[in-house]
Design a protein around this motif. Structure first.
Motif, short mmCIF file in Angstrom:
data_model
loop_
_atom_site.label_atom_id
_atom_site.label_comp_id
_atom_site.label_asym_id
_atom_site.label_seq_id
_atom_site.Cartn_x
_atom_site.Cartn_y
_atom_site.Cartn_z
N PRO A 110 0.81 -1.22 0.00
CA PRO A 110 0.00 0.00 0.00
C PRO A 110 0.84 1.27 0.00
O PRO A 110 2.03 1.24 0.32
CB PRO A 110 -0.79 -0.11 1.31
N SER A 111 0.20 2.38 -0.32
CA SER A 111 0.85 3.68 -0.25
C SER A 111 1.21 3.97 1.21
O SER A 111 0.46 3.64 2.13
CB SER A 111 -0.09 4.77 -0.76
N LEU A 112 2.36 4.59 1.40
CA LEU A 112 2.77 4.97 2.75
C LEU A 112 2.64 6.47 2.99
O LEU A 112 2.96 6.96 4.06
CB LEU A 112 4.21 4.51 3.01
N ILE A 141 4.17 -3.32 12.52
CA ILE A 141 4.06 -3.77 11.13
C ILE A 141 5.45 -3.95 10.52
O ILE A 141 5.71 -4.93 9.82
CB ILE A 141 3.21 -2.78 10.30
N ILE A 142 6.36 -3.01 10.80
CA ILE A 142 7.72 -3.11 10.29
C ILE A 142 8.38 -4.41 10.77
O ILE A 142 9.03 -5.11 9.99
CB ILE A 142 8.56 -1.89 10.72
N ARG A 188 2.50 -7.56 7.66
CA ARG A 188 1.04 -7.49 7.65
C ARG A 188 0.59 -7.84 6.24
O ARG A 188 1.19 -7.40 5.27
CB ARG A 188 0.56 -6.09 8.02
N GLY A 189 -0.48 -8.60 6.14
CA GLY A 189 -0.96 -9.01 4.82
C GLY A 189 0.14 -9.76 4.09
O GLY A 189 0.67 -10.74 4.58
N GLY A 190 0.52 -9.28 2.92
CA GLY A 190 1.57 -9.93 2.13
C GLY A 190 2.98 -9.50 2.50
O GLY A 190 3.94 -10.01 1.94
#
Length: 121
Positions: free
Chosen positions: A75-77, A92-93, A97-99
């Motif tokens: 996604p866009s950050l 998350i880092i 998360r997700g893929g």
């Protein structure tokens, strides 16, 4: 005579080997004396400059999140700091998360990376 030659050859080999070992030790001592600022900077890892976060991003994240943070596979950050807290970004880092797989950024660099990502507009 044969034994004398072998003994002299053994002493020569040991002497040359010792020279290289001691030479390497001296080089390491000199290098340690030349880089105290580098060692001090690594000890205070709590804050990392924007350049460091950006370097980590370019080397690790841009392939999926885009060279302008616009997104792509990931996604866009842009504006991530207004959507997520520092701890959420850091989580998350570190864990993905997700893929996104975990472990792309070291645990030590994750807080600095999260702080840098908070600055993206």
């Amino acid at each position: 005579m044969k034994n004398t030659v072998l003994i002299a050859l053994a002493i020569l080999v040991i002497g040359i080997g010792g020279f290289f070992v001691l030479s390497n030790v001296q080089d390491q001592k000199e290098e340690a004396q030349e880089t105290p600022a580098k060692n001090e900077a690594q000890e205070g890892k709590g804050t990392v400059s924007k350049v460091d976060g950006e370097s980590i991003y370019k080397n690790t994240c841009a392939g999926c999140h885009g060279d302008q943070y616009q997104g792509g596979v990931g996604p866009s950050l842009k504006g991530v700091g207004s959507r997520l807290s520092d701890k959420e970004i850091e989580d998350i880092i570190q864990h993905g998360r997700g893929g996104m797989p975990s472990g792309l950024v070291s645990k030590e660099d994750a807080p600095a990376m999260a702080a840098w990502l908070k600055t993206l507009k």
